[in-house]
Design a protein around this motif. Structure first.
Motif, PDB file in Angstrom:
ATOM      1  N   UNK A   1     -27.030  -3.530  -4.218  1.00 27.81           N
ATOM      2  CA  UNK A   1     -27.972  -4.308  -3.425  1.00 27.81           C
ATOM      3  C   UNK A   1     -27.359  -5.088  -2.275  1.00 27.81           C
ATOM      4  N   UNK A   2     -26.051  -4.930  -2.043  1.00 27.03           N
ATOM      5  CA  UNK A   2     -25.375  -5.636  -0.951  1.00 27.03           C
ATOM      6  C   UNK A   2     -24.897  -4.628   0.101  1.00 27.03           C
ATOM      7  N   UNK A   3     -24.997  -5.037   1.362  1.00 25.45           N
ATOM      8  CA  UNK A   3     -24.544  -4.217   2.486  1.00 25.45           C
ATOM      9  C   UNK A   3     -23.099  -4.592   2.813  1.00 25.45           C
ATOM     10  N   UNK A   4     -22.299  -3.605   3.199  1.00 23.80           N
ATOM     11  CA  UNK A   4     -20.906  -3.830   3.587  1.00 23.80           C
ATOM     12  C   UNK A   4     -20.633  -3.133   4.916  1.00 23.80           C
ATOM     13  N   UNK A   5     -19.977  -3.850   5.816  1.00 26.16           N
ATOM     14  CA  UNK A   5     -19.506  -3.294   7.084  1.00 26.16           C
ATOM     15  C   UNK A   5     -18.005  -3.557   7.135  1.00 26.16           C
ATOM     16  N   UNK A   6     -17.231  -2.527   7.456  1.00 27.74           N
ATOM     17  CA  UNK A   6     -15.774  -2.666   7.533  1.00 27.74           C
ATOM     18  C   UNK A   6     -15.331  -2.191   8.911  1.00 27.74           C
ATOM     19  N   UNK A   7     -14.519  -3.009   9.582  1.00 23.98           N
ATOM     20  CA  UNK A   7     -13.979  -2.630  10.883  1.00 23.98           C
ATOM     21  C   UNK A   7     -12.687  -3.400  11.136  1.00 23.98           C
ATOM     22  N   UNK A   8     -11.882  -2.883  12.055  1.00 25.62           N
ATOM     23  CA  UNK A   8     -10.643  -3.549  12.452  1.00 25.62           C
ATOM     24  C   UNK A   8     -10.799  -4.084  13.863  1.00 25.62           C
ATOM     25  N   UNK A   9     -10.132  -5.214  14.116  1.00 24.39           N
ATOM     26  CA  UNK A   9     -10.200  -5.817  15.450  1.00 24.39           C
ATOM     27  C   UNK A   9      -8.795  -6.178  15.907  1.00 24.39           C
ATOM     28  N   UNK A  10      -8.554  -6.016  17.201  1.00 22.86           N
ATOM     29  CA  UNK A  10      -7.261  -6.327  17.797  1.00 22.86           C
ATOM     30  C   UNK A  10      -7.432  -7.582  18.637  1.00 22.86           C
ATOM     31  N   UNK A  11      -6.517  -8.534  18.463  1.00 22.39           N
ATOM     32  CA  UNK A  11      -6.544  -9.760  19.268  1.00 22.39           C
ATOM     33  C   UNK A  11      -5.576  -9.588  20.428  1.00 22.39           C
TER      34      UNK A  11
ATOM     35  N   UNK B   1      -2.863 -10.160  23.031  1.00 21.67           N
ATOM     36  CA  UNK B   1      -1.665 -10.986  23.050  1.00 21.67           C
ATOM     37  C   UNK B   1      -0.943 -11.073  21.717  1.00 21.67           C
ATOM     38  N   UNK B   2      -1.455 -10.388  20.681  1.00 19.00           N
ATOM     39  CA  UNK B   2      -0.827 -10.420  19.361  1.00 19.00           C
ATOM     40  C   UNK B   2      -0.619  -9.003  18.851  1.00 19.00           C
ATOM     41  N   UNK B   3       0.497  -8.796  18.148  1.00 17.64           N
ATOM     42  CA  UNK B   3       0.740  -7.502  17.529  1.00 17.64           C
ATOM     43  C   UNK B   3      -0.042  -7.425  16.230  1.00 17.64           C
ATOM     44  N   UNK B   4      -0.461  -6.237  15.885  1.00 18.84           N
ATOM     45  CA  UNK B   4      -1.209  -6.041  14.653  1.00 18.84           C
ATOM     46  C   UNK B   4      -2.697  -6.207  14.877  1.00 18.84           C
ATOM     47  N   UNK B   5      -3.430  -6.065  13.804  1.00 17.93           N
ATOM     48  CA  UNK B   5      -4.887  -6.170  13.886  1.00 17.93           C
ATOM     49  C   UNK B   5      -5.399  -7.014  12.723  1.00 17.93           C
ATOM     50  N   UNK B   6      -6.682  -7.280  12.765  1.00 15.75           N
ATOM     51  CA  UNK B   6      -7.339  -8.015  11.690  1.00 15.75           C
ATOM     52  C   UNK B   6      -8.371  -7.090  11.061  1.00 15.75           C
ATOM     53  N   UNK B   7      -8.291  -6.933   9.739  1.00 20.38           N
ATOM     54  CA  UNK B   7      -9.224  -6.113   8.978  1.00 20.38           C
ATOM     55  C   UNK B   7     -10.406  -7.002   8.595  1.00 20.38           C
ATOM     56  N   UNK B   8     -11.615  -6.577   8.927  1.00 18.56           N
ATOM     57  CA  UNK B   8     -12.822  -7.369   8.694  1.00 18.56           C
ATOM     58  C   UNK B   8     -13.747  -6.687   7.696  1.00 18.56           C
ATOM     59  N   UNK B   9     -14.255  -7.472   6.766  1.00 18.48           N
ATOM     60  CA  UNK B   9     -15.273  -7.000   5.836  1.00 18.48           C
ATOM     61  C   UNK B   9     -16.442  -7.969   5.927  1.00 18.48           C
ATOM     62  N   UNK B  10     -17.610  -7.437   6.265  1.00 21.28           N
ATOM     63  CA  UNK B  10     -18.833  -8.235   6.301  1.00 21.28           C
ATOM     64  C   UNK B  10     -19.689  -7.762   5.131  1.00 21.28           C
ATOM     65  N   UNK B  11     -20.068  -8.703   4.279  1.00 19.97           N
ATOM     66  CA  UNK B  11     -20.885  -8.395   3.106  1.00 19.97           C
ATOM     67  C   UNK B  11     -22.129  -9.261   3.199  1.00 19.97           C
ATOM     68  N   UNK B  12     -23.311  -8.636   3.087  1.00 18.81           N
ATOM     69  CA  UNK B  12     -24.517  -9.450   3.197  1.00 18.81           C
ATOM     70  C   UNK B  12     -25.652  -8.891   2.346  1.00 18.81           C
ATOM     71  N   UNK B  13     -26.559  -9.799   2.028  1.00 13.81           N
ATOM     72  CA  UNK B  13     -27.806  -9.470   1.347  1.00 13.81           C
ATOM     73  C   UNK B  13     -28.898 -10.255   2.055  1.00 13.81           C
ATOM     74  N   UNK B  14     -30.052 -10.318   1.464  1.00 14.68           N
ATOM     75  CA  UNK B  14     -31.190 -10.973   2.103  1.00 14.68           C
ATOM     76  C   UNK B  14     -30.953 -12.449   2.407  1.00 14.68           C
TER      77      UNK B  14
END
Length: 148
Positions: free
Chosen positions: A36-46, A48-61
């Motif tokens: 019953x929960x939605x999940x979105x997964x994506x990576x983002x690059x900032x 001026x910085x090396x590497x990335x940030x792994x993002x998980x968005x979890x939501x319900x009503x």
């Protein structure tokens, strides 16, 4: 909804005696729904910085959680009429943030999900800004799905 989605996140902050500050990102992500929960997964690059940030968005009503791991680290919880406190770790140091959501609204159709959040943001127990986040998750099968 397909696994492959296009995610648009736009945010607006209204700080006292300052102009509204708007941020928008558009990125490809992975979507799934479990228990019953939605999940979105994506990576983002900032920039001026090396590497990335792994993002998980979890939501319900009634709630939304954002977990970031990488260049920045945080677990933010948005629940209507409830204040949640967390540390936000950045390359410049950590901040104690408070999130007091007044609106969490999810509108779902076959190929599209819209999420609308309004909240007050505190930093180190001081009110910083009133904020809005709008998210649009669009299925790869939607007729207007485009990545430019």
């Amino acid at each position: 909804m397909t696994k492959d989605v296009l995610l648009t996140i736009s945010g607006l902050q209204f700080a006292a005696e300052q102009e509204a500050d708007q941020v928008e990102i558009i990125t490809a992500g992975d979507y799934y729904k479990r228990n019953g929960k939605h999940y979105i997964i994506y990576d983002e690059v900032m920039e001026g910085f090396e590497g990335s940030t792994h993002n998980i968005i979890k939501f319900s009503e009634n709630s939304l959680e954002i977990t970031k791991k990488g260049v920045t680290n945080v677990h933010m919880v948005f629940e209507k009429d409830k204040k949640n406190i967390s540390y936000y770790y950045t390359p410049y140091g950590s901040l104690l943030i408070g999130i007091d959501a007044t609106k969490v609204c999810v509108d779902e159709s076959e190929h599209n999900i819209n999420v609308d959040i309004k909240y007050a943001l505190d930093v180190n127990y001081e009110h910083l800004a009133d904020c809005k986040i709008k998210m649009n998750i669009k299925s790869k099968d939607a007729q207007d799905f485009k990545i430019s």
